[in-house]
Write a protein that holds these residues in place. Structure first.
Motif, mmCIF file in Angstrom:
data_model
loop_
_atom_site.group_PDB
_atom_site.id
_atom_site.type_symbol
_atom_site.label_atom_id
_atom_site.label_comp_id
_atom_site.label_asym_id
_atom_site.label_seq_id
_atom_site.Cartn_x
_atom_site.Cartn_y
_atom_site.Cartn_z
ATOM 1 N N PRO A 2 0.828 -1.212 0.000
ATOM 2 C CA PRO A 2 0.000 0.000 0.000
ATOM 3 C C PRO A 2 0.861 1.260 0.000
ATOM 4 O O PRO A 2 2.043 1.228 0.328
ATOM 5 N N ASP A 7 -0.608 4.161 4.573
ATOM 6 C CA ASP A 7 -0.082 3.494 5.769
ATOM 7 C C ASP A 7 0.158 4.488 6.897
ATOM 8 O O ASP A 7 -0.229 4.244 8.043
ATOM 9 N N LYS A 10 -3.071 5.563 8.574
ATOM 10 C CA LYS A 10 -3.629 4.513 9.424
ATOM 11 C C LYS A 10 -2.774 4.294 10.668
ATOM 12 O O LYS A 10 -3.315 4.078 11.763
ATOM 13 N N ASN A 144 1.247 -5.784 12.767
ATOM 14 C CA ASN A 144 -0.185 -6.082 12.773
ATOM 15 C C ASN A 144 -0.589 -6.957 13.954
ATOM 16 O O ASN A 144 -1.657 -6.761 14.534
ATOM 17 N N THR A 159 -10.945 -2.447 12.356
ATOM 18 C CA THR A 159 -10.877 -2.885 10.962
ATOM 19 C C THR A 159 -10.727 -1.705 10.008
ATOM 20 O O THR A 159 -10.111 -1.850 8.950
ATOM 21 N N LEU A 163 -3.837 -2.243 8.891
ATOM 22 C CA LEU A 163 -3.012 -2.305 7.698
ATOM 23 C C LEU A 163 -3.281 -3.613 6.983
ATOM 24 O O LEU A 163 -3.492 -4.653 7.625
ATOM 25 N N SER A 164 -3.259 -3.574 5.663
ATOM 26 C CA SER A 164 -3.427 -4.813 4.910
ATOM 27 C C SER A 164 -2.276 -5.766 5.238
ATOM 28 O O SER A 164 -1.216 -5.339 5.700
ATOM 29 N N ALA A 165 -2.484 -7.031 4.988
ATOM 30 C CA ALA A 165 -1.480 -8.042 5.330
ATOM 31 C C ALA A 165 -0.296 -8.036 4.379
ATOM 32 O O ALA A 165 0.701 -8.707 4.635
ATOM 33 N N GLU A 166 -0.369 -7.329 3.280
ATOM 34 C CA GLU A 166 0.718 -7.327 2.291
ATOM 35 C C GLU A 166 2.053 -6.973 2.886
ATOM 36 O O GLU A 166 2.221 -6.131 3.678
#
Length: 166
Positions: A2, A7, A10, A144, A159, A163-166
């Motif tokens: 991202p 990031d 967030k 995370n 949620t 952060l996305s898991a990427e």
């Protein structure tokens, strides 16, 4: 991966929302228990540390970890204690600025890192009092997991700022 801006926004919101009303040894143990159970369920080898500014409070190294994990914890925690931001937020900001802790602040990499996994512990009315650190997974995942543990103990749904898991 991202965008840095997404990031960083967030990460700032996480640090704003993840604030305890009180924090003691029982709270630290709740964080450790959550992370231990998750690691066992997912077959992850992690080390977990809760250190207050005044003293170490809790540490657990699960099977498969090494002394290197303890050293990574120390270095991540040093950075958070110095800058009062999560180690992942520090790293993403430095990435955005195309610099390092060593270049920007003359902090030696032997003692300071900007890799994810260490999150500040803040208490309403007291501010920064310590840090929760996870080591053993890729840095974004370490971060995370630490954030998820804090949200779980605080009873928060994050949620919208995860952060996305990427």
């Amino acid at each position: 991966m991202p965008s840095l801006d997404d990031d960083l926004a967030k990460l700032a919101l996480q640090e704003e929302r993840l604030v305890f009303g009180r924090f003691d040894a029982d709270t630290a143990w709740s964080l450790i228990e959550y992370l231990k159970a998750r690691a066992e369920a997912e077959g992850a080898a992690i080390a977990i540390d809760v250190t207050l500014v005044s003293m170490p409070l809790a540490y657990l190294a699960l099977p498969g970890t090494t002394p290197d994990n303890a050293d990574w914890i120390r270095r991540k925690r040093n950075s958070v204690f110095k800058l009062f931001k999560s180690s992942y937020a520090i790293g993403r900001r430095l990435e955005q600025q195309q610099t390092s802790l060593e270049e920007k602040l003359a902090l030696p990499p032997r003692d300071y890192v900007s890799h994810g996994g260490c999150v500040p512990i803040r208490v309403k009315g007291a501010g920064f009092i310590g840090a929760l650190t996870v080591s053993g997974l890729p840095q974004r995942q370490d971060h995370n997991w630490a954030v998820a543990a804090m949200a779980k103990v605080l009873g928060l749904d994050i949620t919208d700022i995860a952060l996305s898991a990427e």
